[in-house]
Design a protein around this motif. Structure first.
Motif, PDB file in Angstrom:
ATOM      1  N   PHE A  31       0.823  -1.203   0.000  1.00  0.00           N
ATOM      2  CA  PHE A  31       0.000   0.000   0.000  1.00  0.00           C
ATOM      3  C   PHE A  31       0.859   1.256   0.000  1.00  0.00           C
ATOM      4  CE2 PHE A  31      -3.297  -2.809   2.093  1.00  0.00           C
ATOM      5  CZ  PHE A  31      -3.974  -3.020   0.912  1.00  0.00           C
ATOM      6  N   GLY A  35      -0.438   2.568  -3.322  1.00  0.00           N
ATOM      7  CA  GLY A  35      -1.604   3.338  -2.934  1.00  0.00           C
ATOM      8  C   GLY A  35      -2.781   2.469  -2.576  1.00  0.00           C
ATOM      9  N   SER A  36      -3.909   3.118  -2.392  1.00  0.00           N
ATOM     10  CA  SER A  36      -5.103   2.414  -1.939  1.00  0.00           C
ATOM     11  C   SER A  36      -5.657   1.475  -2.997  1.00  0.00           C
ATOM     12  CB  SER A  36      -6.172   3.423  -1.523  1.00  0.00           C
ATOM     13  OG  SER A  36      -6.497   4.255  -2.623  1.00  0.00           O
ATOM     14  N   GLY A  37      -5.228   1.620  -4.242  1.00  0.00           N
ATOM     15  CA  GLY A  37      -5.710   0.741  -5.299  1.00  0.00           C
ATOM     16  C   GLY A  37      -4.931  -0.554  -5.421  1.00  0.00           C
ATOM     17  N   ALA A  38      -3.866  -0.705  -4.636  1.00  0.00           N
ATOM     18  CA  ALA A  38      -3.066  -1.930  -4.690  1.00  0.00           C
ATOM     19  C   ALA A  38      -3.951  -3.112  -4.302  1.00  0.00           C
ATOM     20  CB  ALA A  38      -1.869  -1.819  -3.753  1.00  0.00           C
ATOM     21  N   SER A  39      -3.691  -4.236  -4.931  1.00  0.00           N
ATOM     22  CA  SER A  39      -4.579  -5.385  -4.731  1.00  0.00           C
ATOM     23  C   SER A  39      -4.246  -6.177  -3.474  1.00  0.00           C
ATOM     24  CB  SER A  39      -4.511  -6.317  -5.947  1.00  0.00           C
ATOM     25  OG  SER A  39      -3.295  -7.044  -5.944  1.00  0.00           O
ATOM     26  N   ARG A  61     -10.808  -5.004   3.102  1.00  0.00           N
ATOM     27  CA  ARG A  61      -9.677  -4.104   2.837  1.00  0.00           C
ATOM     28  C   ARG A  61      -9.561  -3.072   3.957  1.00  0.00           C
ATOM     29  NH1 ARG A  61      -6.838  -2.131  -1.619  1.00  0.00           N
ATOM     30  NH2 ARG A  61      -7.869  -3.646  -2.932  1.00  0.00           N
ATOM     31  N   THR A 113      -8.025   5.984   1.764  1.00  0.00           N
ATOM     32  CA  THR A 113      -8.789   4.819   2.195  1.00  0.00           C
ATOM     33  C   THR A 113      -8.885   4.770   3.712  1.00  0.00           C
ATOM     34  OG1 THR A 113      -8.044   3.671   0.234  1.00  0.00           O
ATOM     35  CG2 THR A 113      -9.003   2.325   1.951  1.00  0.00           C
TER      36      THR A 113
END
Length: 191
Positions: A31, A35-39, A61, A113
């Motif tokens: 992260f 960032g917050s879009g990381a899986s 999440r 997030t």
């Protein structure tokens, strides 16, 4: 005989504790970079566990983000205790402030997030505020008692300064600038 008594809980297994620790470290890394879009799949891969293991420990999440955040705050608090025992009072304050900037650096990918996860969660804000203030207060009081820094600086002053130093975390070179400002700030506190 092997069953726990009603109303008691079993201690987590050692492998479960290790997996949780690996997931927290991996989430911090993933992260922090993506960032917050990381899986979550990437978090599991970096931790060396399956996605099912991740979901057994963190059902959402948001739960994972909150756990990473709490873990980082706890580590920063523990670091203040170690520094109080081992370092010169002013140097302890400087090192803790620098560590706080590092925590903020790892959170830059999670901030939006985390804000959503913590929305309306006064307990999360209270927890982090209490831990950070306790750490900052102890370090400031120790340095002031040693006659090494001004006595009129509060933990709130220190935390506001740290947050201000980390303004614009998306700008190139912000962390280098923040670390330099931390040194200037601590030098300015000296008697």
């Amino acid at each position: 005989m092997g069953q726990p008594e009603a109303g008691t809980s079993r201690k987590p297994r050692a492998d479960s504790l290790r997996n949780r620790a690996r997931l927290l470290a991996a989430a911090k890394e993933v992260f922090g970079e993506g960032g917050s879009g990381a899986s979550l799949e990437e978090v599991a891969r970096v931790a060396g566990v399956g996605i099912g293991t991740l979901y057994r420990h963190f059902s959402t999440r948001d739960a994972l983000f909150e756990a990473v955040y709490r873990h980082e705050i706890d580590q920063l608090h523990d670091r203040s205790l170690t520094l109080s025992d081992e370092a010169d009072p002013v140097e302890a304050l400087r090192l803790w402030l620098r560590d706080g900037i590092a925590v903020i650096a790892t959170k830059k990918g999670m901030l939006a997030t985390l804000a959503l996860a913590a929305d309306g969660r006064q307990d999360l804000y209270a927890y982090s505020s209490d831990r950070m203030n306790a750490s900052a207060s102890a370090l400031l009081e120790r340095a002031a008692a040693a006659g090494a820094i001004r006595e009129d600086i509060t933990s709130e002053d220190l935390l506001r300064a740290m947050i201000g130093m980390c303004h614009n975390p998306d700008r190139a070179g912000w962390r280098t600038s923040a670390l330099r400002l931390a040194d200037v700030f601590v030098d300015g506190l000296r008697r």
